[in-house]
Design a protein around this motif. Structure first.
Motif, short mmCIF file in Angstrom:
data_model
loop_
_atom_site.label_atom_id
_atom_site.label_comp_id
_atom_site.label_asym_id
_atom_site.label_seq_id
_atom_site.Cartn_x
_atom_site.Cartn_y
_atom_site.Cartn_z
N PHE A 73 0.62 -1.11 0.10
CA PHE A 73 -0.05 -0.01 -0.01
C PHE A 73 0.76 1.81 0.12
N GLY A 74 0.61 2.16 -0.85
CA GLY A 74 1.75 3.20 -1.04
C GLY A 74 2.53 3.38 -1.94
N THR A 75 2.82 2.14 -2.02
CA THR A 75 4.11 1.78 -3.50
C THR A 75 3.25 2.22 -4.69
N SER A 76 4.71 1.54 -6.13
CA SER A 76 4.54 1.67 -6.82
C SER A 76 3.65 0.07 -7.26
N LEU A 77 3.58 -0.61 -6.15
CA LEU A 77 3.77 -2.16 -6.54
C LEU A 77 2.11 -2.44 -7.19
N ARG A 78 2.21 -2.79 -9.20
CA ARG A 78 1.17 -2.86 -9.49
C ARG A 78 -0.21 -4.42 -8.69
N LYS A 79 -1.31 -4.37 -8.41
CA LYS A 79 -2.43 -5.67 -7.64
C LYS A 79 -1.81 -6.69 -8.66
N ASN A 80 -1.69 -6.84 -10.43
CA ASN A 80 -1.14 -7.71 -10.39
C ASN A 80 0.01 -7.86 -10.21
N GLU A 81 1.11 -7.35 -10.44
CA GLU A 81 2.83 -7.39 -9.51
C GLU A 81 2.72 -8.42 -8.28
N ARG A 82 1.80 -7.72 -7.42
CA ARG A 82 1.86 -8.26 -6.33
C ARG A 82 1.09 -9.65 -6.27
N GLU A 83 0.40 -9.79 -6.90
CA GLU A 83 -0.78 -11.56 -7.23
C GLU A 83 0.88 -12.22 -7.53
N SER A 84 1.28 -11.88 -8.33
CA SER A 84 2.66 -12.97 -8.71
C SER A 84 2.98 -12.88 -7.73
N LEU A 85 3.65 -12.96 -6.46
CA LEU A 85 4.37 -12.89 -5.68
C LEU A 85 3.93 -13.66 -3.96
N TYR A 86 2.68 -14.08 -5.04
CA TYR A 86 1.97 -14.87 -3.70
C TYR A 86 2.04 -16.88 -4.12
N CYS A 87 1.88 -17.25 -3.32
CA CYS A 87 2.10 -18.59 -3.20
C CYS A 87 0.89 -19.28 -3.76
N ASN A 88 1.09 -20.40 -4.53
CA ASN A 88 -0.43 -21.74 -4.57
C ASN A 88 -0.53 -22.50 -4.00
N PHE A 89 -0.34 -22.16 -2.82
CA PHE A 89 -0.92 -23.34 -1.74
C PHE A 89 -0.75 -22.24 -0.22
N GLY A 90 -1.49 -22.57 0.48
CA GLY A 90 -2.17 -21.78 1.68
C GLY A 90 -3.64 -22.28 2.06
N GLU A 91 -3.34 -21.71 2.99
CA GLU A 91 -5.28 -22.06 3.88
C GLU A 91 -5.46 -21.03 3.13
N LEU A 92 -5.34 -19.30 2.47
CA LEU A 92 -6.04 -18.48 2.11
C LEU A 92 -5.68 -18.95 0.40
N HIS A 93 -5.45 -19.93 0.14
CA HIS A 93 -5.77 -20.36 -1.53
C HIS A 93 -6.49 -21.31 -1.90
N PRO A 94 -7.85 -20.28 -2.61
CA PRO A 94 -7.10 -19.50 -3.89
C PRO A 94 -8.08 -18.48 -3.36
N GLU A 95 -9.12 -18.75 -2.38
CA GLU A 95 -10.24 -17.36 -2.67
C GLU A 95 -9.76 -16.21 -1.89
N GLY A 96 -9.14 -17.10 -0.71
CA GLY A 96 -8.40 -15.58 -0.33
C GLY A 96 -6.98 -14.48 -0.57
N ILE A 97 -6.49 -15.51 -1.15
CA ILE A 97 -5.65 -14.68 -2.33
C ILE A 97 -6.19 -14.02 -3.26
N MET A 98 -6.70 -14.73 -3.71
CA MET A 98 -7.64 -13.80 -5.35
C MET A 98 -8.47 -11.84 -4.72
N ARG A 99 -8.57 -12.57 -3.47
CA ARG A 99 -9.18 -11.09 -3.23
C ARG A 99 -7.92 -10.49 -2.36
N LEU A 100 -7.00 -11.06 -2.08
CA LEU A 100 -6.28 -9.97 -1.36
C LEU A 100 -5.06 -9.68 -2.67
N ALA A 101 -5.81 -10.44 -3.29
CA ALA A 101 -4.44 -9.57 -4.91
C ALA A 101 -5.44 -7.77 -5.59
N ARG A 102 -6.69 -8.03 -4.73
CA ARG A 102 -7.67 -6.45 -5.01
C ARG A 102 -7.53 -5.97 -4.15
#
Length: 350
Positions: A228-257
Motif C-alpha cells: 500500500f502506498g507503493t508503485s507495486l501494481r496489483k497484478n505484480e503483487r498477485e504474482s508474488l503469492y504462493c499457489n498453496f496455503g489456507e488462504l489459497h485460492p479465494e483469499g489470495i484472489m481477494r488479497l490481490a484486489r
C-alpha cells in the motif's frame, strides 16, 4: 506410520532425530528469560547465560559487550549445531536439510546483488552473509563487477540457479526492484519445498504442510500490507503469492484486489487463525502483526515435537532457535539502552 516405516526411519534418521530433540531440550525456558530480564548490565547478562545451554560461549569476548556480538555468537552456536546434523544426514533427509538453507541463500544473494549495484566489494559483503546461506561457489561471485556478470554466475553456478532461471530475468535484475526479486525467489522456493515435503508423505507431509502453508499465508498478507502506498501494481503483487496455503485460492484472489488495511481485515475475517492473529495485534498497543505471526510460528513449531518419525522437527528447531536469538538480542538491547519498560516484549518459546 506403519511399524516397518518406523524401523526404517530409526535406521536412517533416528539418531539425528534424537540429537535434534536433545538440542531442543537446551532452548531457553521462561525461567531463563525471567533471570535474563533481571540483569542490570550486559556483563550480568553474559554471566546469566553461562547457566544455560549457551555455557561459556562469550568467554573470549572482551568488555564492553555489544548486543550484536551476543547475537552473532548465539547464531554461530545454531549454525554449528545445524552443520553437525547436516554433515551426518543421508537421503532424503540430506536434501530436506538443504532446503532449509535456501532462504538464507536468497537473502545472501539479495545482499550481494544490492552491493553490486552500489559498486561495493562483494568479497567484503560475503563476510556479512548468514553462515547457513553460504555455498561452495559463492567465492566465484566475487569476480562479478556488473549485474550482467553476477546474473550469469548465479544462474550457472549456485544452488538457487533453477529459481533464478525460472523466475528472474536479466532485465528484472537490472531494474533494481530488489524486493520483487526477493519475493519472487521465495515464492519459487516455498512452492518447490512444499511439493517436496508432500512427496515425502507421512507425518513430514502433514506437519510441514501446516508450517509451510502458514509461511505462504504470512508472506501473502505481509506483501499486501507493505504494497500500500507503493508503485507495486496489483497484478505484480498477485504474482508474488504462493499457489498453496489456507488462504489459497479465494483469499489470495481477494488479497490481490485489496486497497487498504481495512480490506485486508475483511478478507481474512473468515479464516479463524488469521482473524485471531489480526485481533491480537490490533487490540494490543505493544504488539504488531509481525509479533503475532512470530508467536503463532512458535506455536506450530512446538507442535512438531509432539510427534515422532518425521523431518518437520528439523525445520521447527531452526524456527524456534531463530526466535530465541531475536529474544536474546531484544533483551540485551533493552538492558544496554537501560529501557526496561519494554524488556518483556519477547516471545516465550518454552
Amino acid at each position: 506410520m506403519a511399524p516397518g516405516g518406523m524401523l526404517l526411519f530409526n535406521t536412517d534418521d533416528g539418531y539425528l532425530e534424537a540429537i535434534i530433540r536433545g538440542y531442543r531440550a537446551g532452548i531457553l525456558s521462561s525461567a531463563d528469560y525471567a533471570n535474563l530480564c533481571q540483569c542490570e548490565t550486559l556483563e550480568d547478562f553474559r554471566m546469566q547465560l553461562t547457566a544455560t545451554d549457551y555455557g561459556n560461549f562469550l568467554q573470549n569476548e572482551p568488555s564492553p559487550l555489544a548486543t550484536t556480538t551476543i547475537q552473532e555468537h548465539a547464531r554461530k552456536k545454531l549454525v554449528d549445531e545445524f552443520r553437525a546434523i547436516s554433515t551426518q544426514a543421508t537421503e532424503p533427509l540430506a536434501t530436506f536439510l538443504d532446503y532449509l538453507t535456501y532462504p538464507y541463500m536468497i537473502d545472501n544473494l539479495i545482499l550481494l546483488i544490492t552491493g553490486t549495484f552500489k559498486e561495493k566489494d562483494i568479497s567484503e559483503l560475503i563476510d556479512k552473509c548468514h553462515p547457513l546461506g553460504l555455498f561452495d561457489s559463492m567465492a566465484s561471485l566475487c569476480i562479478a563487477t556488473t549485474p550482467e556478470e553476477l546474473y550469469r554466475e548465479i544462474v550457472v553456478d549456485t544452488p538457487l540457479a533453477p529459481y533464478f532461471a525460472e523466475c528472474v530475468s536479466l532485465d528484472d535484475l537490472t531494474a533494481l526492484n530488489i524486493e520483487i526479486i526477493r519475493n519472487t525467489l521465495y515464492k519459487a522456493y516455498l512452492e518447490d519445498f512444499y511439493q517436496y515435503c508432500q512427496k515425502l508423505g507421512g507425518a513430514t507431509a502433514e506437519l510441514m504442510g501446516l508450517l509451510l502453508q502458514f509461511e505462504a499465508d504470512r508472506r501473502a498478507i505481509n506483501i499486501t500490507m507493505h504494497s500500500f502506498g507503493t508503485s507495486l501494481r496489483k497484478n505484480e503483487r498477485e504474482s508474488l503469492y504462493c499457489n498453496f496455503g489456507e488462504l489459497h485460492p479465494e483469499g489470495i484472489m481477494r488479497l490481490a484486489r485489496a486497497d487498504d488495511r481495512s480490506s485486508v481485515a475483511s478478507i481474512i475475517e473468515p479464516y479463524g487463525t488469521y482473524r485471531r492473529l489480526w485481533s491480537a495485534a490490533m487490540d494490543n498497543p505493544d504488539k504488531n502483526l509481525e509479533d503475532a505471526f512470530f508467536e503463532y510460528e512458535v506455536y506450530l513449531a512446538k507442535q512438531a515435537f509432539d510427534q515422532q518419525f518425521h523431518y518437520a522437527i528439523f525445520y521447527a528447531y531452526l524456527r524456534l532457535k531463530e526466535q530465541e536469538i531475536r529474544n536474546i538480542g531484544w533483551i540485551a538491547e533493552c538492558i544496554s539502552q537501560k529501557n526496561k519498560s519494554k524488556l518483556n516484549k519477547y516471545i516465550v518459546v518454552f
